[in-house]
Design an enzyme around this catalytic site. Sequence first.
Site, PDB file in Angstrom:
ATOM      1  N   ARG A  17       0.801  -1.222   0.000  1.00 29.15           N
ATOM      2  CA  ARG A  17       0.000   0.000   0.000  1.00 29.15           C
ATOM      3  C   ARG A  17       0.837   1.277   0.000  1.00 29.15           C
ATOM      4  O   ARG A  17       0.776   2.040  -0.953  1.00 29.15           O
ATOM      5  CB  ARG A  17      -0.953   0.021   1.204  1.00 29.15           C
ATOM      6  CG  ARG A  17      -1.867   1.237   1.198  1.00 29.15           C
ATOM      7  CD  ARG A  17      -2.803   1.275   2.386  1.00 29.15           C
ATOM      8  NE  ARG A  17      -3.733   0.150   2.394  1.00 29.15           N
ATOM      9  CZ  ARG A  17      -4.628  -0.057   3.343  1.00 29.15           C
ATOM     10  NH1 ARG A  17      -4.704   0.775   4.363  1.00 29.15           N
ATOM     11  NH2 ARG A  17      -5.444  -1.083   3.291  1.00 29.15           N
ATOM     12  N   HIS A  46      -7.770  -3.741  -7.895  1.00 28.45           N
ATOM     13  CA  HIS A  46      -7.576  -3.044  -6.612  1.00 28.45           C
ATOM     14  C   HIS A  46      -8.905  -2.948  -5.871  1.00 28.45           C
ATOM     15  O   HIS A  46      -9.652  -1.976  -6.049  1.00 28.45           O
ATOM     16  CB  HIS A  46      -7.004  -1.641  -6.880  1.00 28.45           C
ATOM     17  CG  HIS A  46      -6.350  -1.010  -5.688  1.00 28.45           C
ATOM     18  ND1 HIS A  46      -5.188  -1.473  -5.134  1.00 28.45           N
ATOM     19  CD2 HIS A  46      -6.695   0.079  -4.950  1.00 28.45           C
ATOM     20  CE1 HIS A  46      -4.829  -0.707  -4.114  1.00 28.45           C
ATOM     21  NE2 HIS A  46      -5.740   0.245  -3.979  1.00 28.45           N
ATOM     22  N   TYR A 100     -16.480  13.726 -14.616  1.00 28.86           N
ATOM     23  CA  TYR A 100     -16.283  14.906 -15.450  1.00 28.86           C
ATOM     24  C   TYR A 100     -14.909  14.921 -16.132  1.00 28.86           C
ATOM     25  O   TYR A 100     -14.759  15.535 -17.176  1.00 28.86           O
ATOM     26  CB  TYR A 100     -16.432  16.181 -14.611  1.00 28.86           C
ATOM     27  CG  TYR A 100     -17.783  16.342 -13.977  1.00 28.86           C
ATOM     28  CD1 TYR A 100     -18.929  16.468 -14.760  1.00 28.86           C
ATOM     29  CD2 TYR A 100     -17.934  16.369 -12.596  1.00 28.86           C
ATOM     30  CE1 TYR A 100     -20.173  16.614 -14.175  1.00 28.86           C
ATOM     31  CE2 TYR A 100     -19.178  16.513 -12.008  1.00 28.86           C
ATOM     32  CZ  TYR A 100     -20.300  16.625 -12.804  1.00 28.86           C
ATOM     33  OH  TYR A 100     -21.533  16.764 -12.242  1.00 28.86           O
TER      34      TYR A 100
END
Length: 804
Positions: A29, A75, A119
């Site tokens: 991580r 993931h 967006y």
Amino acid sequence: MAEVIQTLPLEDVIGDRFGRYSKYIIQERALPDVRDGLKPVQRRILYSMFSSGNTYDKNFRKSAKTVGDVIGHLHPHGDSSVYDAMVRLSQDWKLRHLLVEMHGNNGSIDNDPPAAMRYTEAKLSQLSEQLLRDLNKETVDFVPNYDDTQMEPMVLPARLPNLLINGSTGISAGYATDIPPHNLAEVITATLKLIDNPDMTVKQLMKYIKGPDFPTGGIIQGIDGIQKAYETGKGKVIVRAKAETETLRNGRSQIVVTEIPYEVNKGSLVKKIDELRADKKVDGIVEVRDETDRSGLRVAIDLKKDVNATAILNYLYKNTDLQVAYNFNMVAISDGRPKLMGIKQIIDCYLNHQIEVVTRRTRYDLKHAEERMHIVEGLMKALSILDEVIALIRESKNKRDAKDNLVATYDFTDAQAEAIVMLQLYRLTNTDIVALQEEHDALSNKIEGLQHILNDHNALLDVIKNELSEIKKQFKDARLSTIEAEIAEIKIDKEVLVPSEVVMVSVTHEGYIKRTSLRSFNASGKEEIGLKADDYVLKCMEVNTQDTALVFTNKGRYLSIPVHKLPDIKWKDLGQHVSQIALIDEDEVIVDYDVVSTFDDSEAVITATRNGMIKMTTLSHYKTARHCKPLVAMKLKDDDVVIAAVRTRVEDTENMVTLLTHKGMSLTYPIAELPTTGIRTGGVKAINLKAEDHVVMADLVSKNDTVLIATQRGALKRIGFDVLQEAKRAQRGITLLKELKKQPHRIVAARVCREADTQYHLVSDEAVHDGQINKIHLSEQYTNGSFVVDIATFGEIRNLFISE
């Protein structure tokens, strides 16, 4: 399923579970791999975009699609964490070389959030191609994804040293990493030099890698810190904003900041500077504006006229994020475990990875070249006996039979036979026969070259060097950060911190202190000072707000209080008790105070005690950063108390030290008789006292001064300088009062009257008992209607009795 219940101590369970969790977040991580410089989530983002064809030479694709692919296949975490990591890879103020290109709002250096992933659009950058190049040539190991439905790479081929180029930051369990970005051209040059000379030292490598190169530019100070970090993995440098001073048309100056330190929030920085201006913690700033636009970062700080811009800038360096410390902590995953590494170790690990990648790629290319060579040889053989081959195929029952017949009759291999039966008729022209021959020759040369690379380690290193050189040539750019060898010392001018203003500072006998503006002082009139009943002003001075007040107490302590920190109170008001500024004892009283502009060794403070001790300490010893806290000025013995603190020049020849005792003894001697000692000393003997005698006054006196004495019987006596006899220190002195058998005079107060003085006030603390005044203070000015002795009026009168 049978139920299995284990009885285990809680500490064992927690230790085991937390150990597994820690291992996961360390390896999977928060920490980057030393080989490709990527954390797992970053690697998965790049691999997912690469796999779906979302590369730099294609059109942009919605970020939401990429995020969905990553969390669906590779993931299994929240979409926000994946999108945040993806956005960071596209921010040119975080990464030195972008790995993702993004259309739309991807945040800002002011820490504004990016637009939602529905967006924005993104694709891999051109540099990312170098990280993913040759991924499909078995250059790295693949492992199953979280649900075993597909494979993902453990590490990327990374054809450039990305860990140093883009840096990394992260926090895991027990480990954290802070690796700064570097200049691509410098890192690759150093890598090439290390290939040629593996025994290079870190200092030699630093000829090529000058230091970090932050995407936000700035000035990096401290070459020693960089070298230490490159050697050990840990080090500290100072990163300073790039600022210039410009002169405006109206004659005022302006500080313009064009580069700020790495990972500093520009919006918060501008807000902090404006708060310092609004709170008047720094004097001279008129306005702070953020003028950043598409042309680049720009913060303008308008200054007042005739203000020292350098001093203002130094203050801002000291008190804002215009200057920050960057701490190297170069931790990365190497061989499956976290390691703290210097720069040479990082490059060595990267080179070992590249040797393995190029070796595996070469084997892959060699294998496929040999397979193609085998097919080409079979086709060439078939074309040489084309008629027989065609006849054989026409006589065969089917494709399988044709292949078997070719293998049996003409000794073709199964792969060659497959290629022959699949051959299209147009390939039988003369042109394609020539093309096959050319392809054969090219494959022969290629195989020879690939075998040479595998057999000769130097040839393999040359391949790495050539490819790195090509990347350097394609992507190199100039440094953004400037390196300075030494860390500049920040000297803050007091004028910047405190506006220069002349004020009145008064201290009363009972310990009330205040700072008053001249406007309030002049409007009220000096006699209208606010006082408690029976209190009087000990001292009042006209000083500057940039000065420091030294307040001395009877217990041998002093307070160092900047004048601008004293309470600003009207002249008519009482003031603030000194105990509210500093914690002093209940029975501790103020003896005297003075105001100092500069603490140097040319001036000193003479302190004297009731029991006849005296010392002289230069002003430099009184300088302290611990304001408003009692500090030791003189070491006292037993029940002794300080009665005087007088400021003087060390080389003073005009004034002399004079002491008066309760029983009327006087001793006067030059200042040179006093040795200069430290601040925590008890001093030397000032005067040889008689039994049951004590010092009443210790002061400086010059030839034009007189001494005014008050006794317990209400008598005043004025003595000229000529009466005082110069002697040596620690003697008994001369007698100033005639010893009477009945009710002898005892001095209860005395004061040196300067040549310019015209009047003094007598203030009695206690009632008169049996015709005797127990204690009288002679105060210069500002009392509540006490008896006034006018020196000019009583010029030649030696004695004056004050009736009850």
